[in-house]
Design a protein around this motif. Structure first.
Motif, short mmCIF file in Angstrom:
data_model
loop_
_atom_site.label_atom_id
_atom_site.label_comp_id
_atom_site.label_asym_id
_atom_site.label_seq_id
_atom_site.Cartn_x
_atom_site.Cartn_y
_atom_site.Cartn_z
N VAL A 76 0.85 -1.20 0.00
CA VAL A 76 0.00 0.00 0.00
C VAL A 76 0.88 1.25 0.00
O VAL A 76 0.65 2.20 -0.75
N ALA A 77 1.95 1.20 0.83
CA ALA A 77 2.82 2.38 0.97
C ALA A 77 3.62 2.66 -0.30
O ALA A 77 4.12 3.77 -0.49
N LYS A 78 3.73 1.65 -1.19
CA LYS A 78 4.43 1.90 -2.46
C LYS A 78 3.59 2.81 -3.35
O LYS A 78 4.11 3.50 -4.22
N HIS A 79 2.28 2.75 -3.17
CA HIS A 79 1.39 3.51 -4.06
C HIS A 79 0.78 4.75 -3.42
O HIS A 79 0.38 5.67 -4.14
N PHE A 80 0.63 4.73 -2.09
CA PHE A 80 -0.04 5.85 -1.42
C PHE A 80 0.76 6.24 -0.18
O PHE A 80 1.22 5.34 0.55
N PRO A 81 0.90 7.55 0.10
CA PRO A 81 1.50 7.92 1.39
C PRO A 81 0.72 7.23 2.50
O PRO A 81 -0.51 7.22 2.48
N THR A 82 1.46 6.62 3.44
CA THR A 82 0.79 5.81 4.46
C THR A 82 1.33 6.13 5.86
O THR A 82 2.54 6.23 6.05
N ALA A 83 0.41 6.28 6.80
CA ALA A 83 0.80 6.57 8.18
C ALA A 83 0.16 5.56 9.13
O ALA A 83 -0.98 5.15 8.93
N ILE A 84 0.93 5.17 10.15
CA ILE A 84 0.36 4.36 11.24
C ILE A 84 0.07 5.35 12.37
O ILE A 84 0.97 6.10 12.78
N VAL A 85 -1.15 5.34 12.86
CA VAL A 85 -1.54 6.28 13.93
C VAL A 85 -1.97 5.43 15.13
O VAL A 85 -2.99 4.74 15.08
N SER A 86 -1.18 5.49 16.19
CA SER A 86 -1.42 4.55 17.30
C SER A 86 -1.37 5.22 18.67
O SER A 86 -0.71 6.24 18.84
N GLY A 87 -2.04 4.59 19.62
CA GLY A 87 -1.95 5.05 21.00
C GLY A 87 -0.62 4.64 21.62
O GLY A 87 -0.18 5.18 22.63
N ARG A 88 0.02 3.69 21.02
CA ARG A 88 1.27 3.18 21.56
C ARG A 88 2.41 4.16 21.38
O ARG A 88 2.35 5.06 20.54
N CYS A 89 3.48 3.89 22.13
CA CYS A 89 4.73 4.62 21.96
C CYS A 89 5.21 4.38 20.52
O CYS A 89 5.14 3.25 20.01
N ARG A 90 5.66 5.43 19.87
CA ARG A 90 6.02 5.33 18.45
C ARG A 90 7.08 4.25 18.20
O ARG A 90 6.99 3.47 17.25
N ALA A 91 8.09 4.21 19.08
CA ALA A 91 9.18 3.24 18.88
C ALA A 91 8.64 1.80 18.95
O ALA A 91 9.07 0.92 18.20
N LYS A 92 7.68 1.59 19.85
CA LYS A 92 7.13 0.24 20.02
C LYS A 92 6.35 -0.18 18.77
O LYS A 92 6.49 -1.30 18.28
N VAL A 93 5.54 0.74 18.27
CA VAL A 93 4.74 0.38 17.10
C VAL A 93 5.67 0.21 15.88
O VAL A 93 5.46 -0.68 15.05
#
Ligand SMILES: O=P(O)(O)OC[C@H]1O[C@H](O[C@H]2O[C@H](CO)[C@@H](O)[C@H](O)[C@H]2O)[C@H](O)[C@@H](O)[C@@H]1O
Length: 355
Positions: free
Chosen positions: A133-150
């Motif tokens: 998906v990220a090859k074709h569209f800008p993609t973000a993971i949005v999480s409650g977790r600590c960024r490093a952990k995710v």
């Protein structure tokens, strides 16, 4: 004195609000006495959070039990929020001439909900789907977790990561081939709260250690107090401990809720919706009509992002849920395996349209 309120959807209302409120009549009317109202007003959390009624009722309501998909209530909910797979062609049509930007929540969306938060692994197949998906569209993971952990779970350096409910955003490093995931800091709006969050983490670990099954997770700019493995009869005790800690941070911290988790975060006007807006702006799509943001998430905190999209009248929120829930999302998917299917279809469509 008493107040009378008319409810447009009594079934959904009963599901969404604590049981301490009287049930609405068939025509959707509830009457609350002054005494009851006072009790409800007084039952709130210490940190100015969003849980204003009885905490334990609220904790129960955040973990709805499985219901039959055959009920009239569920059927009517699905009509209002159809499957994103069924509506796939419609979604594609809306993207004509626009850049799709993907926003993906992590727990319950890319990984199944499990008892141990440290073992919520993404499958290799799902990782591959996200990578494509990220090859074709800008993609973000949005999480409650600590960024490093995710990041450690997902391990794709080509993505944007918004950890701590969007309070810690980093974008892909140039070249994307950075295996360590060292990315440029884009946004950390709650930096000044770091010492406070650390202090509260230590206090909460101490205060909850006698409650078997409880777990406090340090998500850097926010904290999670898990009760998935705590006996229900001890939820009240756990809530009381959390409340007593928050009371010492007069309005500086607030409490929100996720799936069998109490979340403590700084009282700043920042959430997953703001993170989505920030990322769109960073990508050059502020006030642009040439973009179609698609946000997929399963939790209450994802509603902030769904709401932004709904209010902008731009893009779609997709709620991952098997049960009917009040939501600002347009479409639904039932579980992570359907999310993966949706992502794969997007990639197939994009590849075939590039031929
Ligand atoms: O925004 P998210 O990526 O969905 O993160 C929200 C919380 O997710 C995690 O907790 C949830 O998933 C756990 C693992 O499946 C589960 O055990 C727990 O009951 C869920 O609430 C994470 O551990 C939390 O820190 C996040 O806030």
């Amino acid at each position: 004195m008493a107040i009378t309120v008319a409810i447009s959807d009594p079934a959904l209302f009963q599901q969404a609000v604590p049981k301490t409120l009287p049930a609405p009549t068939n025509s959707g009317i509830i009457t609350i006495s002054a005494k009851k109202l006072k009790k409800l007003e007084g039952g709130g959390g210490g940190g100015g959070g969003r849980i204003n009624a009885n905490w334990v009722d609220s904790m129960r309501a955040s973990s709805p039990t499985r219901r039959s998909l055959e009920t009239d209530e569920h059927k009517s909910w699905i009509l209002q929020h159809p499957s994103a797979l069924t509506m796939f062609e419609e979604i594609i049509r809306s993207s004509k001439g626009k850049q799709i930007v993907m926003f993906l929540d992590y727990d319950g969306t890319l990984s199944p909900i499990v008892e141990d938060p440290d073992r919520a692994f993404i499958t290799p197949e799902m990782r591959e789907a996200v990578r494509d998906v990220a090859k074709h569209f800008p993609t973000a993971i949005v999480s409650g977790r600590c960024r490093a952990k995710v990041y450690n779970f997902v391990k794709l350096s080509e993505l944007y990561y918004a950890g701590s409910h969007g309070m810690d955003i980093k974008g892909p490093s140039k070249g994307h081939n950075n295996k360590k995931g060292n990315q440029t800091v884009l946004c950390q709006p709650a930096k000044e709260f770091l010492p406070m969050i650390d202090e509260v983490y230590k206090t909460l670990v101490e205060k909850t250690k006698s409650i078997p099954g409880s777990k406090v997770e340090n998500n850097k700019f926010c904290l999670s107090v898990h009760y998935r493995c705590v006996e229900e009869k001890r939820w009240n005790e756990l809530a009381e401990q959390v409340k007593s800690v928050l009371n010492n941070y007069d309005q500086k911290l607030k409490l929100t809720q996720g799936r069998k988790v109490l979340e403590i975060r700084p009282t700043i006007k920042w959430d997953k919706g703001k993170a989505l807006e920030f990322l769109l702006e960073s990508l050059g799509y502020a006030n642009s009509d040439d973009v179609l943001p698609v946000y997929i998430g399963d939790d209450r905190t994802d509603e902030d992002a769904f709401k932004v999209l709904l209010e902008k009248g731009q893009g779609f929120g997709i709620l991952v849920s098997k049960v009917a829930k009040e939501t600002n999302a347009t479409y639904t998917l039932q579980e992570p395996s359907e999310v993966m299917h949706f992502l794969k279809r997007l990639v197939e469509w994009k590849r075939s349209s590039n031929l």
